[in-house]
Write a protein that holds these residues in place. Structure first.
Motif, PDB file in Angstrom:
ATOM      1  N   SER A  89       0.835  -1.207   0.000  1.00 56.30           N
ATOM      2  CA  SER A  89       0.000   0.000   0.000  1.00 56.30           C
ATOM      3  C   SER A  89       0.871   1.259   0.000  1.00 56.30           C
ATOM      4  CB  SER A  89      -0.936   0.002   1.203  1.00 56.30           C
ATOM      5  OG  SER A  89      -0.169  -0.130   2.370  1.00 56.30           O
ATOM      6  N   MET A  90       1.956   1.230   0.793  1.00 53.03           N
ATOM      7  CA  MET A  90       2.877   2.371   0.852  1.00 53.03           C
ATOM      8  C   MET A  90       3.622   2.513  -0.468  1.00 53.03           C
ATOM      9  SD  MET A  90       2.752   4.163   3.539  1.00 53.03           S
ATOM     10  CE  MET A  90       4.281   5.073   3.434  1.00 53.03           C
ATOM     11  N   THR A  91       3.989   1.371  -1.044  1.00 55.28           N
ATOM     12  CA  THR A  91       4.698   1.369  -2.322  1.00 55.28           C
ATOM     13  C   THR A  91       3.860   2.081  -3.398  1.00 55.28           C
ATOM     14  OG1 THR A  91       5.743  -0.698  -1.742  1.00 55.28           O
ATOM     15  CG2 THR A  91       5.743  -0.158  -4.056  1.00 55.28           C
ATOM     16  N   ASN A  92       2.585   1.799  -3.404  1.00 53.30           N
ATOM     17  CA  ASN A  92       1.704   2.424  -4.394  1.00 53.30           C
ATOM     18  C   ASN A  92       1.698   3.945  -4.249  1.00 53.30           C
ATOM     19  OD1 ASN A  92       1.103  -0.067  -5.364  1.00 53.30           O
ATOM     20  ND2 ASN A  92      -0.953  -0.188  -4.510  1.00 53.30           N
ATOM     21  N   GLN A  93       1.666   4.388  -3.012  1.00 57.76           N
ATOM     22  CA  GLN A  93       1.688   5.851  -2.776  1.00 57.76           C
ATOM     23  C   GLN A  93       3.000   6.462  -3.264  1.00 57.76           C
ATOM     24  OE1 GLN A  93       0.713   6.939   1.238  1.00 57.76           O
ATOM     25  NE2 GLN A  93      -1.057   5.566   1.254  1.00 57.76           N
ATOM     26  N   GLN A  94       4.107   5.760  -2.960  1.00 61.79           N
ATOM     27  CA  GLN A  94       5.428   6.254  -3.390  1.00 61.79           C
ATOM     28  C   GLN A  94       5.509   6.318  -4.920  1.00 61.79           C
ATOM     29  OE1 GLN A  94       7.670   3.277  -1.132  1.00 61.79           O
ATOM     30  NE2 GLN A  94       8.830   4.964  -0.197  1.00 61.79           N
ATOM     31  N   LYS A  95       4.937   5.309  -5.565  1.00 64.84           N
ATOM     32  CA  LYS A  95       4.975   5.269  -7.025  1.00 64.84           C
ATOM     33  C   LYS A  95       4.197   6.445  -7.625  1.00 64.84           C
ATOM     34  CE  LYS A  95       5.745   0.326  -7.691  1.00 64.84           C
ATOM     35  NZ  LYS A  95       5.154  -0.968  -8.031  1.00 64.84           N
ATOM     36  N   ARG A  96       3.092   6.795  -6.977  1.00 64.91           N
ATOM     37  CA  ARG A  96       2.296   7.938  -7.460  1.00 64.91           C
ATOM     38  C   ARG A  96       3.115   9.232  -7.361  1.00 64.91           C
ATOM     39  NH1 ARG A  96      -2.028   5.046  -4.949  1.00 64.91           N
ATOM     40  NH2 ARG A  96      -3.424   4.312  -6.577  1.00 64.91           N
ATOM     41  N   LEU A  97       3.807   9.369  -6.261  1.00 60.54           N
ATOM     42  CA  LEU A  97       4.640  10.560  -6.041  1.00 60.54           C
ATOM     43  C   LEU A  97       5.774  10.606  -7.073  1.00 60.54           C
ATOM     44  CD1 LEU A  97       5.091  12.955  -4.081  1.00 60.54           C
ATOM     45  CD2 LEU A  97       6.632  11.481  -2.803  1.00 60.54           C
ATOM     46  N   PHE A  98       6.357   9.445  -7.320  1.00 60.40           N
ATOM     47  CA  PHE A  98       7.460   9.339  -8.287  1.00 60.40           C
ATOM     48  C   PHE A  98       6.975   9.773  -9.671  1.00 60.40           C
ATOM     49  CE2 PHE A  98      10.819   7.637 -10.799  1.00 60.40           C
ATOM     50  CZ  PHE A  98      11.891   7.400  -9.955  1.00 60.40           C
ATOM     51  N   LYS A  99       5.838   9.264 -10.039  1.00 61.69           N
ATOM     52  CA  LYS A  99       5.275   9.592 -11.358  1.00 61.69           C
ATOM     53  C   LYS A  99       5.033  11.113 -11.478  1.00 61.69           C
ATOM     54  CE  LYS A  99       1.242   8.559 -14.267  1.00 61.69           C
ATOM     55  NZ  LYS A  99       1.403   9.729 -15.015  1.00 61.69           N
TER      56      LYS A  99
ATOM     57  N   PRO B 269      -2.155 -10.031   0.763  1.00 65.93           N
ATOM     58  CA  PRO B 269      -2.285  -9.213   1.984  1.00 65.93           C
ATOM     59  C   PRO B 269      -1.265  -9.556   3.071  1.00 65.93           C
ATOM     60  CG  PRO B 269      -4.135 -10.726   1.773  1.00 65.93           C
ATOM     61  CD  PRO B 269      -3.399 -10.771   0.491  1.00 65.93           C
ATOM     62  N   MET B 270      -0.740 -10.761   3.040  1.00 66.77           N
ATOM     63  CA  MET B 270       0.285 -11.108   4.029  1.00 66.77           C
ATOM     64  C   MET B 270       1.533 -10.261   3.821  1.00 66.77           C
ATOM     65  SD  MET B 270      -0.687 -13.191   6.288  1.00 66.77           S
ATOM     66  CE  MET B 270       0.760 -13.774   7.093  1.00 66.77           C
ATOM     67  N   SER B 271       1.767  -9.854   2.550  1.00 63.87           N
ATOM     68  CA  SER B 271       2.933  -9.013   2.269  1.00 63.87           C
ATOM     69  C   SER B 271       2.785  -7.646   2.939  1.00 63.87           C
ATOM     70  CB  SER B 271       3.125  -8.865   0.758  1.00 63.87           C
ATOM     71  OG  SER B 271       2.014  -8.216   0.209  1.00 63.87           O
ATOM     72  N   GLU B 272       1.559  -7.244   3.191  1.00 69.58           N
ATOM     73  CA  GLU B 272       1.304  -5.987   3.903  1.00 69.58           C
ATOM     74  C   GLU B 272       1.697  -6.131   5.375  1.00 69.58           C
ATOM     75  OE1 GLU B 272       0.138  -3.533   1.997  1.00 69.58           O
ATOM     76  OE2 GLU B 272       0.036  -2.031   3.582  1.00 69.58           O
ATOM     77  N   MET B 273       1.635  -7.364   5.854  1.00 67.77           N
ATOM     78  CA  MET B 273       1.942  -7.600   7.272  1.00 67.77           C
ATOM     79  C   MET B 273       3.413  -7.936   7.495  1.00 67.77           C
ATOM     80  SD  MET B 273      -1.496  -9.750   7.977  1.00 67.77           S
ATOM     81  CE  MET B 273      -1.316 -10.193   9.678  1.00 67.77           C
ATOM     82  N   VAL B 274       3.958  -8.812   6.659  1.00 67.66           N
ATOM     83  CA  VAL B 274       5.349  -9.235   6.906  1.00 67.66           C
ATOM     84  C   VAL B 274       6.337  -8.592   5.928  1.00 67.66           C
ATOM     85  CG1 VAL B 274       4.693 -11.463   7.904  1.00 67.66           C
ATOM     86  CG2 VAL B 274       5.071 -11.321   5.462  1.00 67.66           C
ATOM     87  N   GLY B 275       5.835  -7.780   5.015  1.00 69.37           N
ATOM     88  CA  GLY B 275       6.722  -7.102   4.059  1.00 69.37           C
ATOM     89  C   GLY B 275       6.804  -7.868   2.753  1.00 69.37           C
ATOM     90  N   GLY B 276       6.683  -7.138   1.670  1.00 73.91           N
ATOM     91  CA  GLY B 276       6.656  -7.777   0.356  1.00 73.91           C
ATOM     92  C   GLY B 276       8.033  -8.088  -0.189  1.00 73.91           C
ATOM     93  N   GLY B 277       9.056  -7.469   0.373  1.00 76.37           N
ATOM     94  CA  GLY B 277      10.386  -7.628  -0.206  1.00 76.37           C
ATOM     95  C   GLY B 277      11.298  -8.543   0.581  1.00 76.37           C
ATOM     96  N   SER B 278      10.797  -9.125   1.679  1.00 79.48           N
ATOM     97  CA  SER B 278      11.674  -9.996   2.478  1.00 79.48           C
ATOM     98  C   SER B 278      11.537 -11.445   2.022  1.00 79.48           C
ATOM     99  CB  SER B 278      11.339  -9.866   3.955  1.00 79.48           C
ATOM    100  OG  SER B 278      10.047 -10.334   4.196  1.00 79.48           O
ATOM    101  N   TYR B 279      12.653 -12.144   2.122  1.00 73.73           N
ATOM    102  CA  TYR B 279      12.718 -13.521   1.641  1.00 73.73           C
ATOM    103  C   TYR B 279      13.257 -14.454   2.707  1.00 73.73           C
ATOM    104  CZ  TYR B 279      11.860 -12.129  -3.205  1.00 73.73           C
ATOM    105  OH  TYR B 279      11.280 -11.659  -4.361  1.00 73.73           O
ATOM    106  N   ARG B 352      -8.794  -4.619  -1.295  1.00 73.45           N
ATOM    107  CA  ARG B 352      -8.424  -3.190  -1.258  1.00 73.45           C
ATOM    108  C   ARG B 352      -7.088  -2.962  -1.982  1.00 73.45           C
ATOM    109  NH1 ARG B 352     -12.830  -0.438  -0.235  1.00 73.45           N
ATOM    110  NH2 ARG B 352     -13.835  -2.393  -0.697  1.00 73.45           N
ATOM    111  N   ILE B 353      -6.112  -3.824  -1.666  1.00 70.22           N
ATOM    112  CA  ILE B 353      -4.775  -3.668  -2.278  1.00 70.22           C
ATOM    113  C   ILE B 353      -4.874  -3.856  -3.784  1.00 70.22           C
ATOM    114  CG2 ILE B 353      -2.433  -4.620  -2.397  1.00 70.22           C
ATOM    115  CD1 ILE B 353      -2.770  -5.443   0.552  1.00 70.22           C
TER     116      ILE B 353
END
Lengths: 216, 477
Positions: A89-99, B269-279, B352-353
């Motif tokens: 969700s935060m990433t999407n906001q950042q992308k909007r700002l970047f654009k 939605p789990m990526s919203e909780m634990v982070g989408g970029g962690s492996y 929502r996401i």
């Protein structure tokens, strides 16, 4: 007994959470935009590529867009740079700002007298190393014709280890049409320079296949 | 010096050299015939015996596996039939407790109803008081002819009147009695009906019990077959295990499909909780977290089914006392309920996401795209799915148990078949080696046929000479 159980659970938690993956899976992309007089009119195409990148990059990835002007080895030339948040969700906001920032730049872009591609590449390497990204891409949106201000020194090897350098939309200049060898020479020179620095070189002129830009 | 030159022993004539070498070779082979035959025979015998020994070992192993399979199959079958019989007895017990416990009261009721009916019947059978005996005499006198005597006629008339009055009275009393009898019989009707209903009820119960006893009888016959280790029982159980194996595998595949859908529902939605970029390793932490949630749900489902005694995968849970088991049911159900709630919330978050991402893609797209249809149906649908799927996954325990139990038989049969096949192949190979040995001996003799032919000719001549000598000697003597 309860203490033992609690200790066991704690150890299990530590085992699961305490073994972080040391290899970075994130991507870092640094895009250089040629804003010299001859190439300024191509900037709209670059905007489409940036939009594609914004749509493709994932949370945790980094993206920076910088212009190539007379002296590009400077942070002042960076139009926008961001490491996207881990949460989508935060990433999407950042992308909007970047654009928004890129759109503003495209609307008010001014042509530069010289083209310091090497300076831009050096700046890109520095930025990408700082991000700690696992996969590093430098995208050069330019005709690859370097024109330096008198006195600027750029003819030295560049360290590009683990970097993938992609030349985008390398347009043929009017002089190339007269002697195509000039075009091939220009591209080959950059290829040699990048590969000598430990990087991988690729040219993508067909902008209909944007997915090939970040392909491994 | 090259190889062909070595072979040329007669310079300038390679053909002659070859012929000489061939003759020498034949002579050498002829001389070495006996030991060569022995060597070939011993080699083929060694290999043949070795292979036969191996085949025997493998077939013994196969026999042992078959026996073990049979034991396991019969034990499992006996256990299953025991459970079925136990269940039937429970049912009979329930019927007896439910219906037979009321039998004393029912008997009392029936006795009451019969007593009343009996009483009424007795009352209804009481005949009316018969007319007095003198009535007949009077009636006879009244009917006597008066023969014109008025006095006698009067007397007879009076007697007749009396007889008529008596008849009327008697008839009236009789009618009254009949009426009372009818009313009594009418009063009996509801008792008869009630009695009939009570007896119908008893009949139904008895028929139900009779049917149950028939089922128990058939199960007992089956059980006896298994206990006697009959071939019929083994065949039946094997066939049943195969069917169970394929059906449970199919249901498990369907369950895996459900789990995959569930995974896709909560991974984003789990990526919203634990982070989408962690492996973790090469896998996204959010994917692993989603998978863990699903696996925990499956595990809770297994425990719940085990606590409900629907499955019997964990003897520890099965042997718990009822109080503890009921506690376990509540604990697992509560955890499942919480996880289902979490999944429903995650499904909502996913929607929502996804909507936000879609909006961003539209903003980034250079071409105009149609506005997405906004509706609450997908959101609610995803939430409902997120809530239901954990409970649906609970039932995986049933096919899983069938799969585990039947796979023991199926894999056992497969191993036995494989061992049988290997044994057959080894025996075949052993025999082939033996015949190859014999074939090589024949080929050997074929190569040296000239000296062998000569040997035969000489031997025949010698025998002929010996026979002639014996005949001459006999003639002389």
């Amino acid at each position: 007994m309860k203490k033992l159980l609690a200790l066991g659970l704690l150890s299990l938690l530590l085992l699961v959470s305490g073994c972080p993956d040391t290899t970075s899976h994130s991507q870092g992309v640094y895009m250089l935009l040629d804003s010299s007089g001859t190439y300024k009119k191509e900037i709209k195409r670059a905007q489409a590529i940036i939009n594609y990148l914004l749509g493709t990059l994932q949370p945790g990835d980094s993206l920076a867009v910088a212009r190539i002007d007379s002296a590009s080895f400077s942070e002042k030339d960076i139009i926008s740079k961001m490491t996207f948040d881990r949460r989508p969700s935060m990433t999407n906001q950042q992308k909007r700002l970047f654009k928004q920032r890129v759109d503003e730049f495209v609307a008010n872009v001014k042509g530069s007298a010289y083209t310091d591609i090497t300076g831009g590449v050096l700046q890109a390497v520095e930025y990408l190393n700082e991000t700690g990204a696992g996969r590093k891409h430098i995208l050069i949106f330019s005709d690859l014709k370097e024109e330096l201000v008198k006195g600027h020194v750029r003819d030295f090897p560049i360290q590009l280890s683990e970097c993938k350098v992609v030349a985008l939309n390398v347009t043929k200049l009017r002089s190339d049409n007269v002697d195509p060898r000039e075009y091939y020479k220009r591209v080959d020179q950059w290829k040699e320079r990048v590969e000598a620095g430990g990087g991988h070189w690729r040219v993508v002129n067909d902008l209909e296949r944007l997915e090939s830009i970040l392909a491994d | 010096m090259s190889l062909p030159e070595i072979l040329i022993i007669w310079p300038g004539s390679p053909v002659l050299s070859l012929i000489i070498e061939f003759v020498i070779a034949i002579l050498l082979l002829y001389l070495a015939r006996g030991p060569a035959h022995k060597a070939i025979y011993s080699l083929s015998t060694i290999i043949h015996s070795g292979l036969r020994l191996m085949a025997r070992s493998v077939l013994l192993g196969e026999k042992r596996v078959v026996e073990r399979n049979k034991e396991v199959l019969l034990a499992t079958g006996a256990k299953a039939v025991e459970r079925l019989i136990e269940r039937e007895f429970y049912r009979v017990d329930a019927v007896v407790k439910r219906d037979m416990s009321g039998y004393p009261a029912l008997q009392h009721k029936l006795g009451d109803q019969i007593a009343r009916i009996d009483e009424d019947y007795r009352e209804s059978t009481e005949v009316p008081v018969p007319s007095p005996d003198w009535v007949k005499a009077v009636d006879t006198l009244a009917k006597l002819p008066s023969k014109g005597d008025s006095w006698i006629a009067n007397i007879l008339g009076e007697i007749h009147k009396t007889a008529q009055a008596q008849y009327k009275n008697t008839m009236e009393e009789y009618r009254k009695a009949v009426s009372v009898r009818h009313s009594l019989l009418e009063k009996m009707m509801p008792y008869w009906r009630r009695l009939s209903q009570t007896l119908d009820q008893v009949d139904k119960t008895i028929i139900g019990l009779h049917e149950r006893s028939k089922v128990i009888d058939s199960r007992m016959a089956e059980y006896e077959d298994i206990r006697n280790q009959s071939e019929k029982a083994v065949r039946m159980l094997t066939s049943s295990a195969m069917t169970q194996f394929f059906i449970s595998a199919l249901v498990l595949l369907i369950a895996i499909g459900g789990a995959v859908i569930n995974f896709n529902l909560i991974a984003l939605p789990m990526s919203e909780m634990v982070g989408g970029g962690s492996y973790i390793g090469n896998f996204k932490t959010s994917n692993i977290a989603a998978l863990v949630i699903i696996l925990v749900e499956v595990a809770m489902g297994l425990y719940l089914m085990e606590s409900l005694r629907i499955t019997h995968l964990f003897p520890v849970i099965g042997h718990m006392d009822d109080k503890m088991r009921i506690r376990m049911i509540w604990v697992t159900f509560t955890i499942l309920l919480i996880l289902a709630g979490v999944e429903a919330a995650l499904a909502f978050m996913r929607d929502r996401i996804a909507a936000d991402m879609q909006a961003l893609r539209h903003a980034l797209a250079t071409v105009e795209t149609a506005e997405p249809v906004s509706s609450w149906i997908p959101t609610v649908g995803q939430m409902v799915m997120g809530f239901i799927l954990p409970f649906a996954l609970t039932f995986v325990a049933i096919p899983l148990e069938s799969f585990v139990q039947s796979s023991r038989t199926v894999f056992g049969s497969a191993v036995a078949s494989l061992l049988r096949l290997i044994g057959f192949a080894l025996r075949l190979l052993g025999n082939v080696v033996r015949y190859i040995g014999e074939f090589l001996v024949n080929v050997y003799d074929l190569l040296i046929f000239p000296p062998l032919w000569l040997e035969n000719v000489i031997r025949n001549r010698e025998q002929h000479t010996e026979v002639s000598d014996i005949i001459v000697n006999e003639e002389v003597s």
